[in-house]
Each structure stands twice: as structure tokens, then as C-alpha cells.
Design a protein around this motif. Structure first.
Motif, PDB file in Angstrom:
ATOM      1  N   LYS A  96      17.078   1.662   1.739  1.00  0.00           N
ATOM      2  CA  LYS A  96      16.654   3.053   1.575  1.00  0.00           C
ATOM      3  C   LYS A  96      17.103   3.535   0.200  1.00  0.00           C
ATOM      4  O   LYS A  96      18.274   3.795  -0.021  1.00  0.00           O
ATOM      5  N   ILE A  97      16.133   3.610  -0.703  1.00  0.00           N
ATOM      6  CA  ILE A  97      16.527   4.037  -2.052  1.00  0.00           C
ATOM      7  C   ILE A  97      15.716   5.258  -2.475  1.00  0.00           C
ATOM      8  O   ILE A  97      16.150   6.382  -2.289  1.00  0.00           O
ATOM      9  N   ASP A  98      14.489   5.059  -2.986  1.00  0.00           N
ATOM     10  CA  ASP A  98      13.733   6.210  -3.486  1.00  0.00           C
ATOM     11  C   ASP A  98      12.264   5.821  -3.637  1.00  0.00           C
ATOM     12  O   ASP A  98      11.893   5.148  -4.590  1.00  0.00           O
ATOM     13  N   MET A  99      11.428   6.295  -2.697  1.00  0.00           N
ATOM     14  CA  MET A  99      10.006   5.956  -2.743  1.00  0.00           C
ATOM     15  C   MET A  99       9.262   6.692  -3.861  1.00  0.00           C
ATOM     16  O   MET A  99       8.111   6.378  -4.142  1.00  0.00           O
ATOM     17  N   SER A 100       9.915   7.610  -4.534  1.00  0.00           N
ATOM     18  CA  SER A 100       9.275   8.311  -5.652  1.00  0.00           C
ATOM     19  C   SER A 100       9.806   7.835  -7.002  1.00  0.00           C
ATOM     20  O   SER A 100       9.452   8.405  -8.040  1.00  0.00           O
ATOM     21  N   SER A 101      10.629   6.822  -6.982  1.00  0.00           N
ATOM     22  CA  SER A 101      11.204   6.322  -8.230  1.00  0.00           C
ATOM     23  C   SER A 101      10.111   5.831  -9.172  1.00  0.00           C
ATOM     24  O   SER A 101       9.143   5.189  -8.735  1.00  0.00           O
ATOM     25  N   PRO A 102      10.230   6.107 -10.473  1.00  0.00           N
ATOM     26  CA  PRO A 102       9.253   5.564 -11.435  1.00  0.00           C
ATOM     27  C   PRO A 102       9.337   4.033 -11.530  1.00  0.00           C
ATOM     28  O   PRO A 102       8.402   3.392 -12.000  1.00  0.00           O
ATOM     29  N   ASN A 103      10.447   3.472 -11.084  1.00  0.00           N
ATOM     30  CA  ASN A 103      10.614   2.017 -11.053  1.00  0.00           C
ATOM     31  C   ASN A 103      10.227   1.528  -9.659  1.00  0.00           C
ATOM     32  O   ASN A 103      10.925   1.771  -8.677  1.00  0.00           O
ATOM     33  N   ILE A 104       9.092   0.827  -9.577  1.00  0.00           N
ATOM     34  CA  ILE A 104       8.572   0.409  -8.274  1.00  0.00           C
ATOM     35  C   ILE A 104       9.557  -0.489  -7.526  1.00  0.00           C
ATOM     36  O   ILE A 104       9.572  -0.512  -6.291  1.00  0.00           O
ATOM     37  N   GLU A 136       0.829  -1.205   0.000  1.00  0.00           N
ATOM     38  CA  GLU A 136       0.000   0.000   0.000  1.00  0.00           C
ATOM     39  C   GLU A 136       0.866   1.259   0.000  1.00  0.00           C
ATOM     40  O   GLU A 136       0.591   2.213  -0.732  1.00  0.00           O
ATOM     41  N   TYR A 137       1.912   1.246   0.794  1.00  0.00           N
ATOM     42  CA  TYR A 137       2.810   2.400   0.877  1.00  0.00           C
ATOM     43  C   TYR A 137       3.634   2.568  -0.412  1.00  0.00           C
ATOM     44  O   TYR A 137       4.118   3.663  -0.703  1.00  0.00           O
ATOM     45  N   ARG A 138       3.770   1.500  -1.172  1.00  0.00           N
ATOM     46  CA  ARG A 138       4.652   1.539  -2.340  1.00  0.00           C
ATOM     47  C   ARG A 138       4.068   2.399  -3.454  1.00  0.00           C
ATOM     48  O   ARG A 138       4.784   2.882  -4.333  1.00  0.00           O
ATOM     49  N   GLY A 139       2.769   2.596  -3.464  1.00  0.00           N
ATOM     50  CA  GLY A 139       2.158   3.399  -4.515  1.00  0.00           C
ATOM     51  C   GLY A 139       1.874   2.577  -5.751  1.00  0.00           C
ATOM     52  O   GLY A 139       1.720   1.355  -5.690  1.00  0.00           O
ATOM     53  N   SER A 140       1.800   3.236  -6.895  1.00  0.00           N
ATOM     54  CA  SER A 140       1.469   2.560  -8.148  1.00  0.00           C
ATOM     55  C   SER A 140       2.311   3.141  -9.271  1.00  0.00           C
ATOM     56  O   SER A 140       3.163   4.005  -9.056  1.00  0.00           O
ATOM     57  N   LEU A 141       2.034   2.675 -10.477  1.00  0.00           N
ATOM     58  CA  LEU A 141       2.751   3.208 -11.639  1.00  0.00           C
ATOM     59  C   LEU A 141       2.448   4.682 -11.862  1.00  0.00           C
ATOM     60  O   LEU A 141       3.226   5.400 -12.502  1.00  0.00           O
ATOM     61  N   PHE A 142       1.300   5.141 -11.322  1.00  0.00           N
ATOM     62  CA  PHE A 142       0.875   6.520 -11.544  1.00  0.00           C
ATOM     63  C   PHE A 142       0.957   7.382 -10.283  1.00  0.00           C
ATOM     64  O   PHE A 142       0.652   8.568 -10.325  1.00  0.00           O
ATOM     65  N   GLU A 143       1.365   6.759  -9.204  1.00  0.00           N
ATOM     66  CA  GLU A 143       1.387   7.478  -7.932  1.00  0.00           C
ATOM     67  C   GLU A 143       2.643   7.096  -7.157  1.00  0.00           C
ATOM     68  O   GLU A 143       2.954   5.904  -7.004  1.00  0.00           O
ATOM     69  N   ALA A 144       3.379   8.093  -6.699  1.00  0.00           N
ATOM     70  CA  ALA A 144       4.595   7.844  -5.931  1.00  0.00           C
ATOM     71  C   ALA A 144       4.258   7.171  -4.604  1.00  0.00           C
ATOM     72  O   ALA A 144       3.156   7.320  -4.074  1.00  0.00           O
ATOM     73  N   GLY A 145       5.229   6.412  -4.082  1.00  0.00           N
ATOM     74  CA  GLY A 145       5.041   5.790  -2.791  1.00  0.00           C
ATOM     75  C   GLY A 145       5.327   6.772  -1.663  1.00  0.00           C
ATOM     76  O   GLY A 145       5.732   7.915  -1.884  1.00  0.00           O
ATOM     77  N   LYS A 146       5.118   6.321  -0.457  1.00  0.00           N
ATOM     78  CA  LYS A 146       5.432   7.159   0.707  1.00  0.00           C
ATOM     79  C   LYS A 146       6.284   6.355   1.669  1.00  0.00           C
ATOM     80  O   LYS A 146       6.199   5.129   1.748  1.00  0.00           O
ATOM     81  N   LYS A 147       7.118   7.059   2.388  1.00  0.00           N
ATOM     82  CA  LYS A 147       8.070   6.403   3.272  1.00  0.00           C
ATOM     83  C   LYS A 147       7.357   5.670   4.405  1.00  0.00           C
ATOM     84  O   LYS A 147       6.302   6.093   4.887  1.00  0.00           O
ATOM     85  N   SER A 148       7.986   4.589   4.825  1.00  0.00           N
ATOM     86  CA  SER A 148       7.491   3.846   5.979  1.00  0.00           C
ATOM     87  C   SER A 148       7.584   4.709   7.232  1.00  0.00           C
ATOM     88  O   SER A 148       8.516   5.519   7.376  1.00  0.00           O
ATOM     89  N   PRO A 149       6.643   4.580   8.148  1.00  0.00           N
ATOM     90  CA  PRO A 149       6.740   5.317   9.411  1.00  0.00           C
ATOM     91  C   PRO A 149       7.965   4.902  10.231  1.00  0.00           C
ATOM     92  O   PRO A 149       8.316   5.577  11.209  1.00  0.00           O
ATOM     93  N   TYR A 150       8.626   3.832   9.837  1.00  0.00           N
ATOM     94  CA  TYR A 150       9.805   3.346  10.568  1.00  0.00           C
ATOM     95  C   TYR A 150      11.100   3.702   9.832  1.00  0.00           C
ATOM     96  O   TYR A 150      12.188   3.286  10.232  1.00  0.00           O
ATOM     97  N   TYR A 151      10.974   4.508   8.783  1.00  0.00           N
ATOM     98  CA  TYR A 151      12.116   4.877   7.949  1.00  0.00           C
ATOM     99  C   TYR A 151      13.202   5.598   8.741  1.00  0.00           C
ATOM    100  O   TYR A 151      14.400   5.431   8.482  1.00  0.00           O
ATOM    101  N   SER A 152      12.791   6.398   9.705  1.00  0.00           N
ATOM    102  CA  SER A 152      13.734   7.279  10.407  1.00  0.00           C
ATOM    103  C   SER A 152      14.309   6.677  11.687  1.00  0.00           C
ATOM    104  O   SER A 152      14.881   7.399  12.513  1.00  0.00           O
ATOM    105  N   ARG A 153      14.165   5.394  11.870  1.00  0.00           N
ATOM    106  CA  ARG A 153      14.817   4.766  13.017  1.00  0.00           C
ATOM    107  C   ARG A 153      16.325   5.046  12.983  1.00  0.00           C
ATOM    108  O   ARG A 153      16.926   5.111  11.909  1.00  0.00           O
ATOM    109  N   THR A 154      16.909   5.136  14.151  1.00  0.00           N
ATOM    110  CA  THR A 154      18.338   5.421  14.208  1.00  0.00           C
ATOM    111  C   THR A 154      19.139   4.215  13.759  1.00  0.00           C
ATOM    112  O   THR A 154      18.648   3.073  13.776  1.00  0.00           O
ATOM    113  N   ILE A 155      20.365   4.466  13.378  1.00  0.00           N
ATOM    114  CA  ILE A 155      21.253   3.380  12.969  1.00  0.00           C
ATOM    115  C   ILE A 155      21.409   2.377  14.100  1.00  0.00           C
ATOM    116  O   ILE A 155      21.358   1.163  13.886  1.00  0.00           O
TER     117      ILE A 155
END
Length: 550
Positions: A177-185, A133-152
């Protein structure tokens, strides 16, 4: 080696690219065949094996057989053994270059730790559905996971706890961690580790976290020093992820991924998943059923590695998807067998014939050629006697002048023997023909130089008292075109078994792997899987295509 225009023109695009990459160092090419041990190999895999091994062998490079065993839920040793056997049977040598992805699990884990420390990976608590669901679609960018910003530090601690088995399956994953807005899902923060409390066929219970295919495959190529990762077109969209893992691995090797079109064949079910359904549903006799396009199925049906190599050479390597007519595959096996198969007289639907003027106590040994087109294979002796079998279809009452086999009052030649004439037809109470009474002309023996008259037909036969009884299996395509709808559908009648086949006894003098031509009935081989209690022959292919199917 010079990369002149002629050399580049005479090769496929895969080899041209390798030549451009390596220049005069083509002997440095290093390819691999990386099957997942979750099923038996099919002829599409044969194309990949032949391509990868062929390149390495031609240019003096290296070829690896590597099991991509990162998903223990679907893998087992039976598949590992079958793959080794199939690759070896095809002629690809790998004995000193056999590898397992699972042997690199420690290295892959350390690289994952490196990615976390570089803030390029994080532990995520989203479920599989939530990740999609967070990944989005071919026509819609994804959004970052709420756990993306956990510390190292937190990610390192959680990932270690995942490895130690402190979480349930699916409770957490490690994501890049790459790019949730990439056109390549595929680049939208893909999962690179998941939890699976399953014993592995190679590592046992050492691990309860396993790398995903995209992550592991890239690292395997790096670790082994593969120069060119040659795969099929469905991985083209995964190439950016492949390259990202390679570039961020810290490993010195930088393999290049290239893609070619998958093999698709008419009338044939391809793909391990689809074949597995047939096996699991009992629609076929295991992974090596002769109706399947698995390598083991083709081998059991009588196909040779030479025919498969020839087929793969003829279809070539393309970047565009296409469908190859199954008749090309059948052509290749016919071409291979016609000069080396052992000719045998076998009557698949026997009709008894009594030669009334032949001595009932006499047995005559006649010379018959072992191969109709290859004289170097010599001749053999075949017993001839008063009672013989012929094919039921080789006799017709009141036949027209266009029927050149046996009919009332007309002559026909018995192959390698004499002219015979039908004088009487014996029928049962239901009117079925059960026996023919014929006479022979002693002057017309084959090879005697008789020129008194000619006949247009020659039929094969088997001496009744010298015949052995066997079973023959005839196979049809798994997929056919529906005559009414013109749609491609499953064929409901793919196997025909005849269990009263009469064969000349010399068939017992040959090794079990001999390829036979049953005169007029096609090419056959002994089914070594089923022939313990009785002799069973599988028809490899007919002598020619009788039906044109799409």
C-alpha cells in the motif's frame, strides 16, 4: 582517508558519492554483484562485477556474490554454475561471501507479515491484466484495488493460505500500500508476492509463493549489510520503491542505491533475453559461442580477463547512455596479446611449393622468434624441407610492381629461411594453380649476414612433411550495417570454417590454453570445447581492423 578535492576529482561519480557517504570509513564499503541465474553473464555484467569488486578491493571493504533467485520459472543450476565460473575467472573473489536470495525467503515472508500488520500491504484478487488497468498511465492516476480495504486479519489469513498452496497461480497477489496517484508508476501499490507452484533450484518445493524482484532485492541488500547498491540506469525509476521497502523493513541496514549507464557495444547483441533467443533458435552454438559477448563466449574465443578489465577501465563509468565501438574491445585484446602470445607459422589457405634445388632428403632446423615484439620469449626451432606450404594469396601471376610477395621471376624471403624465386606454375585442367616450382639461394639464409641484395617481401611458410592439419574458425560481427538501407541488421555470415590449415608441429608442444599469433592471420586459441577429436582454433581477433563498420 581525506576526501580532498583531488581525490574526488580523480574518481568516477559512484566512488565520489561513496566517499561522501563514508568519509574516513571507506573500508566499511560493502558492494555486491546480484545476478539472476536465468542465463549466462555477458560483458555488460563484467563491467558491473569489475566496478563492484574493484571498489571493495581498492578500499578494503567487502564484496558479495549473491544469486537473486526469486523467479524459479527461469532459473536453474546450470546458470548458477556458469555464473560462479565467470565471476571467478574475472578475478573477483567471493568464496567466503557467496549468498542466495532464496536463503532469505523466511525473513522476507516475516517482513511481509509485518507490513500486513502495519496495514502497509494487502492481498489482491485482481488478475495481472486488471492490475495493469487499475494502475493508470503516465498521464492518468491509478485507482485503488477493490480489495484494498480488506482487514488486517483477513489479509493475514489469506496470505497464510497463499503460502500453504490453497490458491492457484495468479489467483491472488500480495501488494504494498503506497500511492496509486504517484507520478512514479512503480509506486502504485506494486505486487510484492505472487503465487507460483514451481520447484526452486535451491529450496525445492518448500515455497509456492515467491517475492518479486523489487521487494526481494531491497531486503537482500539490507540483510547482507550492503552499503551501496550499484545498478544500471533502468532501475533509477525503481529507486523510490527500493527506498520504501528499506525504510519499512524494520532492518537496521540502510543501503543506498546508485545507478550507472549500461554497457552498449556496436555490432554486438547484448542482453540475456536476446542472447537466449539466439541460443534457443539454434543460431549460435550455445551460450558460450565465440560470436557472443557472453563472458564464457569471449573466454572460448581467446579473450583474457586482463583485456576485459582494461576495456572496462577505458570506457569508465557514466550516468549517460552511450554506445562503445567494438573496435575498442578488440584493441584491448590485441594490446594484451601482442607481448605474450606465442608466434606460430600457420598457413590457412595452403599452396604447395617445391624448392627444386633443395636436397629432398634434407631437413634443416631454423631458429624463429617466439614473439615478434618480445625478445624475452626467446626462439624455437622450426623444420625446413624441400616441400613447403605458403598462403595462396602470397602468390600472384603477372603481378604489378606494388605486389611485394611471390610472383613469376621475382624473389621473396621465406621468414627465417632463404630467398626463393618462382620459376614454374603448375595448374590443373581447370586452370587452378596447384603447385609452384621455385629455387632458393643458399647464401641468403636468415642470420647469415648476407647483404648482396634485398627483397621487399617476407612470407611465412610451413614444411609440408612436418605440418599438422587443423581447422580454423573465423568470426564476424552478429550485427552489421546494411550497405543499402544503412540500418543495423543481423549478419547472415558470421562464421567461416577452414578445415585444411597447415601448422608447424611445435604447436603441439604448448598447453591448451596458450594464446597464439598466427603470423599475418591474427590471434588464435585452441577451442577446448570442440577439440577432442581434432585440433580446432578460434580466431580471437585479427592483427588489425581491415574493415570499418558502424
Amino acid at each position: 582517508m581525506k576526501n580532498d578535492k583531488k581525490e574526488l576529482t580523480d574518481t568516477n561519480f559512484i566512488i565520489r558519492n561513496i566517499m561522501i557517504d563514508l568519509g574516513d570509513n571507506m573500508n566499511k564499503v560493502h558492494t555486491r554483484f546480484p545476478p539472476e541465474p536465468n542465463g549466462f553473464l555477458h560483458i555488460g555484467h563484467a563491467k558491473s562485477i569489475i566496478l563492484n569488486y574493484g571498489i571493495a578491493k581498492t578500499y578494503g571493504g567487502n564484496f558479495n556474490l549473491r544469486f537473486d533467485d526469486t523467479n524459479p520459472a527461469k532459473e536453474n543450476e546450470m546458470y548458477v554454475a556458469s555464473i560462479k565460473e565467470d565471476v571467478s575467472w574475472l578475478g573477483a573473489k567471493f568464496e567466503d561471501r557467496l549468498f542466495y536470495a532464496s536463503n532469505y525467503f523466511d525473513t522476507m515472508y516475516e517482513i511481509a507479515i509485518k507490513l500486513i500488520k502495519e496495514n502497509k500491504a494487502f492481498v489482491c484478487d485482481l488478475t495481472g491484466d486488471e492490475i495493469r488497468e487499475y494502475r493508470g498511465s503516465l498521464f492518468e492516476a491509478g485507482k485503488k484495488s477493490p480489495y484494498y480495504s480488506r482487514t488486517i486479519e483477513e489479509n493475514l489469513e489469506l496470505f497464510k493460505a497463499m503460502k500453504e498452496g490453497k490458491f492457484a497461480d495468479g489467483e491472488k497477489t500480495l501488494r504494498a500500500k503506497i500511492d496509486m496517484s504517484s507520478p512514479n508508476i512503480n509506486m502504485r501499490d506494486p505486487v510484492i508476492y505472487r503465487i507460483a507452484h514451481i520447484d526452486h533450484h535451491n529450496t525445492g518445493n518448500k515455497w509456492c509463493i515467491y517475492p518479486t524482484y523489487d521487494y526481494a532485492h531491497s531486503l537482500e541488500d539490507c540483510i547482507e549489510g550492503i552499503t551501496h547498491s550499484i545498478c544500471t540506469l533502468e532501475f533509477e525509476d525503481h529507486r523510490p520503491l527500493y527506498n520504501w521497502v528499506v525504510e519499512n523493513s524494520g532492518l537496521p541496514s540502510k543501503p543506498r542505491q546508485m545507478e550507472f549507464a549500461k554497457l552498449n557495444i556496436t555490432n554486438t547483441i547484448m542482453g540475456k533475453r536476446h542472447i537466449k533467443e539466439l541460443v534457443d533458435n539454434g543460431e549460435v552454438d550455445g551460450w558460450d559461442d565465440p560470436r557472443l559477448a557472453t563472458i564464457s563466449g569471449l573466454r572460448r574465443r581467446g579473450y583474457t580477463k586482463e583485456a576485459i578489465w582494461d576495456f572496462c577501465d577505458k570506457i569508465g563509468v557514466s550516468k549517460a547512455d552511450s554506445v562503445v565501438d567494438v573496435e575498442l574491445l578488440e584493441y584491448c585484446i590485441r594490446e594484451d596479446l601482442k607481448n605474450r602470445s606465442q608466434s606460430i607459422m600457420a598457413v590457412v589457405d595452403p599452396l604447395k611449393v617445391v624448392i627444386t634445388n633443395y636436397d629432398e632428403n634434407k631437413t634443416e632446423m631454423l631458429l624463429i622468434e617466439n614473439n615478434g615484439v618480445n625478445e624475452e620469449m626467446g626462439k624455437r626451432e622450426v623444420p625446413f624441407s624441400r616441400e613447403i606450404y605458403i598462403e595462396r594469396e602470397d602468390f600472384k601471376e603477372n603481378a604489378s610492381n606494388k605486389f611485394f610477395r611471390l610472383t613469376n621471376g621475382k624473389e621473396v624471403r621465406l621468414k627465417g629461411a632463404y630467398f626463393i624465386k618462382c620459376n614454374e606454375v603448375i595448374k590443373d585442367d581447370d586452370g587452378n594453380i596447384i603447385e609452384l616450382r621455385v629455387t632458393y639461394d643458399v647464401e641468403t639464409k636468415s642470420g647469415s649476414g648476407f647483404t648482396g641484395r634485398k627483397v621487399k617481401g617476407t612470407i611465412h611458410w610451413v614444411s609440408l612433411k612436418h605440418a599438422i592439419t587443423a581447422e580454423a574458425r573465423f568470426f564476424d560481427y552478429l550485427l552489421i550495417e546494411d550497405e543499402k538501407t544503412k540500418e543495423i541488421v543481423k549478419n547472415k555470415e558470421t562464421l567461416k570454417i577452414l578445415n585444411n590449415v597447415k601448422i608447424e608441429k611445435s604447436v603441439l608442444d604448448y598447453p591448451n590454453d596458450t594464446k597464439f599469433q598466427f603470423i599475418r592471420n591474427g590471434y588464435f586459441c585452441i577451442d577446448n570445447k570442440l577439440s577432442d577429436d581434432k585440433l580446432i582454433f578460434n580466431r580471437t581477433v585479427s592483427l588489425k581492423n581491415k574493415f570499418k563498420r558502424k
